[in-house]
Design a protein around this motif. Structure first.
Motif, short mmCIF file in Angstrom:
data_model
loop_
_atom_site.label_atom_id
_atom_site.label_comp_id
_atom_site.label_asym_id
_atom_site.label_seq_id
_atom_site.Cartn_x
_atom_site.Cartn_y
_atom_site.Cartn_z
N ILE A 5 -89.77 88.48 -94.25
CA ILE A 5 -90.02 87.80 -95.52
C ILE A 5 -91.02 86.66 -95.36
O ILE A 5 -92.04 86.62 -96.01
CB ILE A 5 -88.70 87.29 -96.13
N CYS A 6 -90.71 85.72 -94.46
CA CYS A 6 -91.57 84.53 -94.31
C CYS A 6 -92.45 84.57 -93.07
O CYS A 6 -93.27 83.68 -92.87
CB CYS A 6 -90.71 83.27 -94.31
N VAL A 7 -92.27 85.56 -92.22
CA VAL A 7 -93.03 85.77 -90.99
C VAL A 7 -92.75 84.70 -89.93
O VAL A 7 -93.45 84.61 -88.94
CB VAL A 7 -94.55 85.92 -91.27
N GLY A 8 -91.71 83.90 -90.14
CA GLY A 8 -91.30 82.93 -89.13
C GLY A 8 -90.54 83.64 -88.01
O GLY A 8 -90.32 84.85 -88.05
N PHE A 47 -93.72 89.92 -99.39
CA PHE A 47 -92.67 89.38 -100.24
C PHE A 47 -93.10 88.03 -100.81
O PHE A 47 -93.78 87.25 -100.14
CB PHE A 47 -91.38 89.17 -99.44
N ASP A 48 -92.67 87.74 -102.02
CA ASP A 48 -92.76 86.39 -102.57
C ASP A 48 -91.60 85.63 -101.92
O ASP A 48 -90.43 85.90 -102.22
CB ASP A 48 -92.61 86.43 -104.09
N VAL A 49 -91.92 84.72 -101.01
CA VAL A 49 -90.91 84.08 -100.17
C VAL A 49 -89.84 83.36 -101.00
O VAL A 49 -88.64 83.58 -100.79
CB VAL A 49 -91.56 83.13 -99.14
N SER A 50 -90.23 82.53 -101.93
CA SER A 50 -89.23 81.75 -102.67
C SER A 50 -88.37 82.65 -103.56
O SER A 50 -87.15 82.46 -103.63
CB SER A 50 -89.89 80.64 -103.50
N LYS A 51 -88.95 83.63 -104.23
CA LYS A 51 -88.17 84.53 -105.08
C LYS A 51 -87.22 85.39 -104.23
O LYS A 51 -86.07 85.61 -104.61
CB LYS A 51 -89.08 85.44 -105.90
#
Length: 77
Positions: A5-8, A47-51
């Motif tokens: 999702i966030c690629v972290g 992905f839209d990270v926050s949504k």
């Protein structure tokens, strides 16, 4: 391993079935269907990270690991 999702940085969790499971410090633990991952890659989508994080949080209310499938993802060109 990276969060889908966030690629972290995230831990990959072994799971049965056609899924990729991750445990991310920021997004939490979740599963994404292999079909969705392939669709995202083919279409160059992310992905839209926050949504997505909000949706995951709402799904965790029942105490289950959220699973994102193609019909639950919003694919916007």
């Amino acid at each position: 391993m990276n969060c889908l999702i966030c690629v972290g940085v995230a831990q990959r969790i072994q799971c049965a079935g056609p899924w990729e499971e991750r445990d991310c410090p920021d997004c939490g633990r979740y599963r994404v269907s292999d079909e969705l991952i392939l669709t995202l890659m083919e279409q160059g989508q992310i992905f839209d990270v926050s949504k997505t994080r909000s949706w995951l949080a709402s799904q965790r209310i029942d105490g289950f690991i959220p699973s994102i499938e193609v019909h639950e993802a919003l694919l916007v060109p």
